[in-house]
Design an enzyme around this catalytic site. Structure first.
Site, mmCIF file in Angstrom:
data_model
loop_
_atom_site.group_PDB
_atom_site.id
_atom_site.type_symbol
_atom_site.label_atom_id
_atom_site.label_comp_id
_atom_site.label_asym_id
_atom_site.label_seq_id
_atom_site.Cartn_x
_atom_site.Cartn_y
_atom_site.Cartn_z
ATOM 1 N N ASN A 1 18.523 -32.385 -5.790
ATOM 2 C CA ASN A 1 18.723 -33.829 -5.635
ATOM 3 C C ASN A 1 18.658 -34.473 -7.023
ATOM 4 O OD1 ASN A 1 18.500 -36.559 -5.129
ATOM 5 N ND2 ASN A 1 17.022 -36.351 -3.465
ATOM 6 N N CYS B 1 18.327 -43.308 -5.245
ATOM 7 C CA CYS B 1 19.364 -42.341 -4.864
ATOM 8 C C CYS B 1 20.651 -43.003 -4.374
ATOM 9 C CB CYS B 1 18.829 -41.383 -3.800
ATOM 10 S SG CYS B 1 17.441 -40.405 -4.396
ATOM 11 N N HIS C 1 25.387 -38.049 -0.953
ATOM 12 C CA HIS C 1 24.181 -37.842 -1.759
ATOM 13 C C HIS C 1 23.582 -36.494 -1.359
ATOM 14 C CE1 HIS C 1 20.448 -38.206 -3.711
ATOM 15 N NE2 HIS C 1 19.738 -38.438 -2.615
HETATM 16 O O1 UT7 Z 1 16.957 -38.624 -2.008
HETATM 17 C C1 UT7 Z 1 16.260 -39.556 -1.282
HETATM 18 C C2 UT7 Z 1 16.181 -39.151 0.103
HETATM 19 N N1 UT7 Z 1 15.286 -38.016 0.242
HETATM 20 C C3 UT7 Z 1 15.439 -37.251 1.274
HETATM 21 O O2 UT7 Z 1 16.360 -37.472 2.007
HETATM 22 C C4 UT7 Z 1 14.447 -36.177 1.541
HETATM 23 C C5 UT7 Z 1 14.264 -36.083 3.016
HETATM 24 N N2 UT7 Z 1 13.304 -35.083 3.446
HETATM 25 C C6 UT7 Z 1 13.535 -33.761 3.365
HETATM 26 O O3 UT7 Z 1 14.528 -33.312 2.834
HETATM 27 C C7 UT7 Z 1 12.535 -32.847 4.043
HETATM 28 O O4 UT7 Z 1 11.662 -33.597 4.842
HETATM 29 C C8 UT7 Z 1 11.709 -32.006 3.051
HETATM 30 C C9 UT7 Z 1 12.590 -30.944 2.425
HETATM 31 C C10 UT7 Z 1 11.109 -32.901 1.970
HETATM 32 C C11 UT7 Z 1 10.573 -31.279 3.767
HETATM 33 O O5 UT7 Z 1 11.083 -30.475 4.817
HETATM 34 P P1 UT7 Z 1 10.429 -30.558 6.291
HETATM 35 O O6 UT7 Z 1 11.126 -29.561 7.097
HETATM 36 O O7 UT7 Z 1 10.486 -31.990 6.708
HETATM 37 O O8 UT7 Z 1 8.970 -30.040 6.013
HETATM 38 P P2 UT7 Z 1 7.571 -30.809 6.239
HETATM 39 O O9 UT7 Z 1 7.391 -31.877 5.225
HETATM 40 O O10 UT7 Z 1 7.465 -31.181 7.678
HETATM 41 O O11 UT7 Z 1 6.557 -29.649 5.907
HETATM 42 C C12 UT7 Z 1 6.477 -28.463 6.730
HETATM 43 C C13 UT7 Z 1 5.453 -27.534 6.139
HETATM 44 C C14 UT7 Z 1 4.126 -28.225 5.813
HETATM 45 O O12 UT7 Z 1 3.090 -27.315 6.104
HETATM 46 P P3 UT7 Z 1 2.250 -27.438 7.486
HETATM 47 O O13 UT7 Z 1 1.649 -28.823 7.461
HETATM 48 O O14 UT7 Z 1 3.259 -27.256 8.582
HETATM 49 O O15 UT7 Z 1 1.257 -26.334 7.355
HETATM 50 C C15 UT7 Z 1 4.178 -28.445 4.329
HETATM 51 O O16 UT7 Z 1 2.908 -28.488 3.737
HETATM 52 O O17 UT7 Z 1 5.936 -27.014 4.872
HETATM 53 C C16 UT7 Z 1 4.928 -27.216 3.876
HETATM 54 N N3 UT7 Z 1 5.595 -27.386 2.588
HETATM 55 C C17 UT7 Z 1 5.947 -26.365 1.801
HETATM 56 N N4 UT7 Z 1 5.789 -25.033 1.921
HETATM 57 C C18 UT7 Z 1 6.279 -24.264 0.923
HETATM 58 C C19 UT7 Z 1 6.005 -28.549 2.017
HETATM 59 N N5 UT7 Z 1 6.605 -28.292 0.840
HETATM 60 C C20 UT7 Z 1 6.577 -26.950 0.683
HETATM 61 C C21 UT7 Z 1 7.046 -26.087 -0.322
HETATM 62 N N6 UT7 Z 1 6.878 -24.750 -0.150
HETATM 63 N N7 UT7 Z 1 7.705 -26.528 -1.438
#
Ligand code: UT7
Length: 325
Positions: free
Chosen positions: A282, A114, A252
């Site tokens: 992204n 990225c 980005h």
């Molecule tokens: O380009 C390279 C750099 N990449 C990035 O910068 C990405 C950085 N990370 C992010 O943007 C975020 O961390 C994400 C968008 C990937 C995830 O968001 P988050 O607020 O950090 O969510 P999380 O991973 O902490 O997940 C929260 C909950 C989890 O459920 P539990 O464990 O709380 O029950 C996940 O299983 O959301 C759940 N979850 C989803 N639910 C519905 C994860 N993906 C999904 C989904 N739909 N697509």
């Protein structure tokens, strides 16, 4: 007087097929509400079967050349940032070179996922200001749809395909960082300790397969805000500028919350951040030049303005550049 590399044209290309959050929710345990709230993404473009990264890159390059009023004959360097080349080799850049009908010049790829466009820009800037080349096409192009695990809701909803390109030209400028046009300063970083937070679980030398993208999103998020705000401060300092001098941040596009938190850390107004993550998701190395092209074409970016480009990605790699339009 100082030799600077000046952006004299921008272009972009997106595949025709659009995949909405609802389309994804129809086949995965996710929802439009979750994706919009956690990421800001509403839709993404996906390459058609047989539509390759080099096709998107070539279309974006043609548009950038047209904007610059140039032809491929005027270019002597092509740098493509991509993690999804058509083949393991040859470099995507030489495929683009061929598709543009060029048999002269130098073409190669840069792999920094990225952050790839910031790496490609920095390399091209060094080759232009050092006098080795006169005019470069710098392209970020990706088809991440090929390396996504479409069963994994934690990554499948985040990415899209696309390409962005710029034409960079070596020009003599007065030598004053407050008024010179072009790339004023670039800073890059990498830290391989974090390879396992964002990677592809395959490759020609390990599994013999392409592999699929794996990410520990929450941990990447935490590092992203810290690393990006730090390198943005660093590049401003290198350019003897301050955040108050910045007109636009062209970041980005990984997550709207990262864009807003990073801008806030630098004391910038969120309205100064060019946002395309809602429409493009992204697109990895393509996201910065895609966002740049959008803001140039809609008239937001005007001559004399100071832009701060930034990105962070797998590796980790991260970087920023201060550019006077
Ligand atoms: O380009 C390279 C750099 N990449 C990035 O910068 C990405 C950085 N990370 C992010 O943007 C975020 O961390 C994400 C968008 C990937 C995830 O968001 P988050 O607020 O950090 O969510 P999380 O991973 O902490 O997940 C929260 C909950 C989890 O459920 P539990 O464990 O709380 O029950 C996940 O299983 O959301 C759940 N979850 C989803 N639910 C519905 C994860 N993906 C999904 C989904 N739909 N697509």
């Amino acid at each position: 007087m100082k030799r600077r590399s000046v952006i004299i044209g921008t272009g972009s290309h997106l595949p025709q097929t659009i995949l909405s959050n609802d389309d994804l929710a129809a086949r995965l345990d996710t929802s439009d509400a979750w994706i919009v709230e956690r990421t800001g993404i509403r839709r993404r473009h996906i390459a058609a079967p047989g539509e390759f990264t080099s096709d998107l890159a070539t279309a974006a390059a043609r548009q950038a050349l047209e904007a610059a009023g140039l032809t491929p004959d005027d270019i002597d360097l092509i740098v493509v940032a991509t993690a999804t080349p058509d083949q393991t080799f040859p470099a995507c850049a030489t495929v683009v070179q061929h598709k543009l009908g060029m048999t002269h010049g130098v073409a190669f790829d840069v792999a920094a996922v990225c952050s790839g466009f910031l790496y490609a820009l920095t390399v091209a800037d060094a080759l232009l200001t050092g006098g080795a080349h006169a005019r470069a096409l710098v392209i970020g192009a990706e088809t991440f749809s090929h390396i996504l695990d479409w069963e994994d809701r934690t990554t499948a909803v985040l990415f899209g395909d696309g390409a962005g390109a710029i034409v960079l030209e070596a020009q003599m400028q007065p030598g004053d960082t407050a008024s010179d046009r072009g790339v004023i300063a670039c800073r890059l970083h990498s830290d391989g300790r974090y390879n396992d937070l964002l990677y592809v679980d395959g490759g020609p030398g390990s599994t013999g397969t392409t592999g699929k993208l794996r990410m520990k999103g929450r941990e990447v998020f935490r590092h992203a805000v810290t690393n990006l705000s730090s390198v943005m401060g660093e590049v401003l300092e290198a350019a003897s500028l301050q955040s108050a001098d910045v007109d636009w941040v062209v970041p980005h596009q990984a997550n709207l919350r990262i864009l807003e938190a990073t801008a806030k850390k630098l004391g910038l107004d969120p309205a100064q951040v060019v946002v395309t993550v809602d429409r493009h998701a992204n697109t990895s190395a393509a996201s910065v030049p895609l966002a740049l092209d959008v803001a140039v074409r809609d008239g937001r970016i005007q001559p004399g303005q100071l832009l701060l480009l930034e990105a962070m990605g797998g590796g980790f790699t991260w970087g920023a550049a201060a550019v006077r339009w």
